[in-house]
Scaffold this motif. Sequence first.
Motif, mmCIF file in Angstrom:
data_model
loop_
_atom_site.group_PDB
_atom_site.id
_atom_site.type_symbol
_atom_site.label_atom_id
_atom_site.label_comp_id
_atom_site.label_asym_id
_atom_site.label_seq_id
_atom_site.Cartn_x
_atom_site.Cartn_y
_atom_site.Cartn_z
ATOM 1 N N PHE A 149 48.656 37.273 36.805
ATOM 2 C CA PHE A 149 48.421 36.469 35.611
ATOM 3 C C PHE A 149 47.301 37.113 34.806
ATOM 4 C CE2 PHE A 149 46.397 32.543 33.667
ATOM 5 C CZ PHE A 149 47.331 32.463 32.643
ATOM 6 N N ARG A 150 47.586 37.374 33.527
ATOM 7 C CA ARG A 150 46.612 37.974 32.614
ATOM 8 C C ARG A 150 46.358 36.993 31.463
ATOM 9 N NH1 ARG A 150 50.609 41.601 33.818
ATOM 10 N NH2 ARG A 150 50.023 43.474 35.002
ATOM 11 N N PRO A 151 45.435 36.049 31.633
ATOM 12 C CA PRO A 151 45.171 35.084 30.573
ATOM 13 C C PRO A 151 44.596 35.716 29.317
ATOM 14 C CG PRO A 151 43.561 34.878 32.334
ATOM 15 C CD PRO A 151 44.602 35.798 32.819
ATOM 16 N N SER A 152 43.964 36.887 29.462
ATOM 17 C CA SER A 152 43.445 37.633 28.318
ATOM 18 C C SER A 152 43.413 39.105 28.683
ATOM 19 C CB SER A 152 42.033 37.150 27.951
ATOM 20 O OG SER A 152 41.097 37.551 28.937
ATOM 21 N N ASP A 153 43.020 39.929 27.705
ATOM 22 C CA ASP A 153 42.952 41.355 27.967
ATOM 23 C C ASP A 153 41.849 41.706 28.951
ATOM 24 O OD1 ASP A 153 45.016 41.770 26.194
ATOM 25 O OD2 ASP A 153 43.694 42.208 24.489
ATOM 26 N N ASN A 154 40.910 40.788 29.173
ATOM 27 C CA ASN A 154 39.743 41.065 30.012
ATOM 28 C C ASN A 154 39.855 40.470 31.414
ATOM 29 O OD1 ASN A 154 38.304 42.387 27.877
ATOM 30 N ND2 ASN A 154 37.898 40.364 27.005
ATOM 31 N N VAL A 155 40.933 39.767 31.708
ATOM 32 C CA VAL A 155 41.049 39.091 33.003
ATOM 33 C C VAL A 155 42.425 39.362 33.601
ATOM 34 C CG1 VAL A 155 41.009 36.888 34.223
ATOM 35 C CG2 VAL A 155 39.458 37.268 32.288
ATOM 36 N N ARG A 156 42.425 39.742 34.882
ATOM 37 C CA ARG A 156 43.678 39.885 35.623
ATOM 38 C C ARG A 156 43.516 39.215 36.981
ATOM 39 N NH1 ARG A 156 46.023 45.487 37.930
ATOM 40 N NH2 ARG A 156 44.396 45.020 39.470
ATOM 41 N N LEU A 157 44.433 38.321 37.308
ATOM 42 C CA LEU A 157 44.390 37.577 38.562
ATOM 43 C C LEU A 157 45.667 37.867 39.350
ATOM 44 C CD1 LEU A 157 43.183 34.137 37.136
ATOM 45 C CD2 LEU A 157 41.760 35.994 38.037
ATOM 46 N N THR A 158 45.529 38.061 40.653
ATOM 47 C CA THR A 158 46.674 38.380 41.504
ATOM 48 C C THR A 158 46.656 37.478 42.727
ATOM 49 O OG1 THR A 158 46.554 40.713 40.832
ATOM 50 C CG2 THR A 158 47.862 40.194 42.791
ATOM 51 N N ALA A 159 47.796 36.894 43.046
ATOM 52 C CA ALA A 159 47.959 36.125 44.281
ATOM 53 C C ALA A 159 49.228 36.609 44.966
ATOM 54 C CB ALA A 159 48.042 34.635 43.993
ATOM 55 N N LEU A 160 49.196 36.706 46.293
ATOM 56 C CA LEU A 160 50.357 37.225 47.005
ATOM 57 C C LEU A 160 50.479 36.616 48.395
ATOM 58 C CD1 LEU A 160 49.300 39.454 49.343
ATOM 59 C CD2 LEU A 160 48.892 40.807 47.297
ATOM 60 N N PHE A 161 51.671 36.709 48.907
ATOM 61 C CA PHE A 161 51.977 36.339 50.292
ATOM 62 C C PHE A 161 53.071 37.268 50.780
ATOM 63 C CE2 PHE A 161 55.170 34.372 53.041
ATOM 64 C CZ PHE A 161 54.387 34.156 54.182
ATOM 65 N N GLY A 162 52.986 37.705 52.042
ATOM 66 C CA GLY A 162 54.042 38.562 52.551
ATOM 67 C C GLY A 162 53.826 38.962 53.988
ATOM 68 N N GLN A 163 54.779 39.718 54.491
ATOM 69 C CA GLN A 163 54.713 40.340 55.804
ATOM 70 C C GLN A 163 54.907 41.836 55.611
ATOM 71 O OE1 GLN A 163 57.712 37.296 57.291
ATOM 72 N NE2 GLN A 163 56.595 37.668 59.209
ATOM 73 N N GLN A 164 54.153 42.601 56.365
ATOM 74 C CA GLN A 164 54.113 44.039 56.143
ATOM 75 C C GLN A 164 55.304 44.749 56.768
ATOM 76 O OE1 GLN A 164 50.836 46.274 57.947
ATOM 77 N NE2 GLN A 164 50.448 47.204 55.964
ATOM 78 N N ARG A 165 55.817 45.713 56.026
ATOM 79 C CA ARG A 165 56.956 46.476 56.523
ATOM 80 C C ARG A 165 56.544 47.332 57.719
ATOM 81 N NH1 ARG A 165 60.648 51.258 53.626
ATOM 82 N NH2 ARG A 165 61.982 51.510 55.456
#
Length: 564
Positions: A149-165
Amino acid sequence: MKRKLLFLLLPLVTGSLYAQDTETEEKEEVRVYGGFESNIQWYLNDSGRGIEHPSTPLRSNNYFLTNYQYGRFTAGFQIEAYEDNGLLNYNPGFKGGGVGTYYLNYKTEKLELTAGYFYEQFGSGLLLRAWEDRALGINTALRGGRVLFRPSDNVRLTALFGQQRTGFDVSEGRIYGFDSDINLNSLFKFEQSDLSFGVSYVGRYEKVTIPDPNFDELTNAFAGRINFIHNSFYISGEYNYKQKDAILDVQNRINNDFVKPGNAILLNFGYTGTGLGIDATVRRMENMSFLSEREPTFVDATSSSLNFNDKVLNFVPALTKQHHSNLANIYVFQAQGKVDFIDQPIMKAGETGGQIDIFYEFAKETALGGKYGTKIALNASSWYNLPGQYRFTPADYETNLFGVGEKYFSDYNLEIKKRLSETLLTNFYYINQYYNTQWLQGGEEVNSNIVTGEVVYNFDTTKSVRVEAEHMWADADRKNWAGGTVELNLNDKYSFYVWDIYNYGNDDSAKQTHYYNVGGAYRYGATRMALNYGRQRGGLVCVGGVCRFVPESTGFTVSLSTAF
């Protein structure tokens, strides 16, 4: 046989799909792109070294990647085949064939959603890096979901869930993550500076089967980082913390009575200006092994998934000079991020050390610069065990924040590049290395000095020849080496080479071996085909500071890659 035939036909099928897509692109707005790569080795007997080829001497690693883009949607998959087996000493989980990865992605200016397999890195990667490197046999993609999610050019947010290959499956551990990158230039109205910071979280949940564990099933890890640039100066810092967790014993099994937290500090600073560049990095790591499953999978009594960089969540490269000299890559350093109590005198809790690069160019028409200028590069790196108090039984340690312990490795080198004419370029390298074999892999300590001279002559803009000669003086192990390379580039399509390194100083005359290689490559557009024959020296092969061990072998190698 059907699977092999299908894989050989994949590039042709892709060509047909792409041609069909090109004709209907304006109507359907569909774009298809990807690539194909095949690496084949035919191992032969080598009576001179007492080597017999493996039971399946013809092996190959094959990858076919295709992506489909339609509007804001992109989908893709990678088919892989390791026939009859993967190349020697690759992850044995890569066997047979099938779909290795697949994904579906939706992207707007502010939002990006991914389901399936994806690659990701938080900060420097000391907590999390999911990546692929086919030369090393690494693919640690996460299978699950990710939101950017990039609410503006100055902010980037990342959320994730997974299992590793791991191979064609995924590990038992479940990975949760959050990352943020925030730029503060607008807030402080910087015009000649840049300031940003970020925070990260990674959680690894794995059910614990041992009774009365002294650690939690969910291992939490946190990181914070800051980066600042002002004119020609820059500085960055990162701190990582991993919640206490069980440490692996000598047999790579969980030790419920040996539970410790981990941490890492990374500092980088430097200066870039006219004719001068300085870059320095300092890193201290303690108990920073972070796996998607606490216990590695065993292949046999002497090998586990750790030997193949499998199920490793974080990215811990060696911060040393990446040499292109064949002799300088005999004694290469691997980062020592984990706790490793090998025996009574050898107890490791991590590493501390640093690296500095200094680049300087003497200007043209000066005494040292001459007509074309002269470039000099100095590099120095030293790495040590953490200082502190260590106890073998029962296992325990307490480290000091500052200072150094047993020395692992050092590399001090000088590089001089001098152009003598429009067509003639010369390079000179001097390298001094120390390798503590006893602490790193068992054996004698080695001090070595390496000298390399290189000449490149350009016949015209597309034809050139490169000649290199090198020599190593070493006081232990296999002692002295000599080597040479000749490389010919006929045009932008054809190139040929021959090189040899000779261990003439080995105390055992039967092991005074020539490791020769001869080969060539052909390029056409985005397609490259290479063929070579020769001997592989056993030892570590490294790419970007990450290594894998390869056994001694002799044979042919064919590589084919193309993109569309």
